[in-house]
Design an enzyme around this catalytic site. Structure first.
Site, PDB file in Angstrom:
ATOM      1  N   GLU A 116     -58.452  30.274  82.067  1.00 54.78           N
ATOM      2  CA  GLU A 116     -57.486  29.102  81.537  1.00 54.78           C
ATOM      3  C   GLU A 116     -56.315  29.738  80.525  1.00 54.78           C
ATOM      4  OE1 GLU A 116     -59.059  26.104  78.845  1.00 54.78           O
ATOM      5  OE2 GLU A 116     -57.378  24.892  79.182  1.00 54.78           O
ATOM      6  N   GLU A 136     -56.290   3.953  80.044  1.00 54.10           N
ATOM      7  CA  GLU A 136     -57.360   3.577  79.562  1.00 54.10           C
ATOM      8  C   GLU A 136     -58.788   4.500  80.182  1.00 54.10           C
ATOM      9  OE1 GLU A 136     -58.151  -0.450  79.539  1.00 54.10           O
ATOM     10  OE2 GLU A 136     -56.188  -0.961  78.859  1.00 54.10           O
TER      11      GLU A 136
END
Lengths: 177, 177
Positions: A116, A136
């Site tokens: 990463e 949400e």
């Protein structure tokens, strides 16, 4: 110092991470096993509101079994540049668009076992939000703090996410130049 | 915001990392899958030599396919405290013992998918090395730089390891207080 892969096995390929085992040949001819986690490149953004406060996000992080206060961040989607991902994550997590977006730098969170890479930015947010309904699905909660409050939280050990601490210090450093 | 595990599968347990899949129940009753990498706690040390320079280590990091310049660092061994691990890694990677060891703080490199926690320190090293033969198994190469040189390397994007950047900025911040 390069290590060349002689055999590779993919043990897992999931939604967020993958896991590979590489047999490698070292420069001196010996062999070794490398356990490698795969993770898409990501972005993190120090998001400054028009009133001078900063928008952070709190979310429950299952690996560490606690809520963690972090800068706005996320994984780059396929074909997306770091800048595009930063602008999208700002909208999704704060509801604000960026008036300016300044690159602070790039980092590898843990290059010993994961590929990463995170590009870090500072964003000056617009005065008014674009969206009123945030994403949400993420269980993400926005919290706004002044620079003084963030420094105090760092002093008390209440901010522990590495990219958040790093981006904050980087931004403080850039500002003081 | 807590997520409770309803089922856990361990897919891999290796030398450096493990991989688990957790089915979790969210606060609103929905369920989700969490991919969790397991990694032992670690330490990182800004190692300052008696002449004022800093000892960094360069090693080939297979996940990112390049050599990475990092602070002295390593995984805590079972039963070892962070301070003990910091002193051991200093000896193994630089050959010097620490005269003083100051805690800077702690961080999670990537709490979204891995439980690793890194305790960061500054060490003032002794004038003379203890060991002359370093741990040869690690393919680690020590390089010494002044503070000015490190700042310039950061400006040029030549230091990209997150714990190294974070520990460096943290140490600069502590010094300036």
């Amino acid at each position: 110092m390069e290590e060349s892969t002689t055999q590779r096995r993919t043990l897992y390929q999931g939604r967020v991470v993958g896991l590979e085992l590489h047999d490698v040949r070292l420069p001196d001819g010996r062999t070794a096993l490398r356990e490698i986690v795969r993770h898409a490149p990501a972005v993190g953004v120090v998001a400054e509101l028009a009133d001078g406060r900063f928008a952070l996000v709190r979310q429950y992080r299952k690996p560490v079994e606690r809520t963690v206060l972090e800068i706005v961040a996320g994984i780059r989607e396929p074909g997306e540049t770091a800048v595009e991902a930063a602008r999208r994550e700002l909208l999704e997590e704060t509801g604000y668009s960026a008036v300016t977006l300044t690159r602070l730098g790039t980092c590898y969170p843990s290059p010993g076992y994961v590929d990463e890479q995170i590009d870090l930015f500072h964003a000056q947010l617009a005065r008014e939000p674009v969206a009123t309904s945030l994403d949400e699905d993420e269980n993400v909660c926005m919290e706004c703090y002044t620079s003084t409050e963030i420094s105090a939280m760092i002093d008390r050990g209440e901010i522990q996410d590495a990219k958040t601490l790093l981006a904050w210090f980087w931004w403080q450093r850039e500002r003081s130049v």
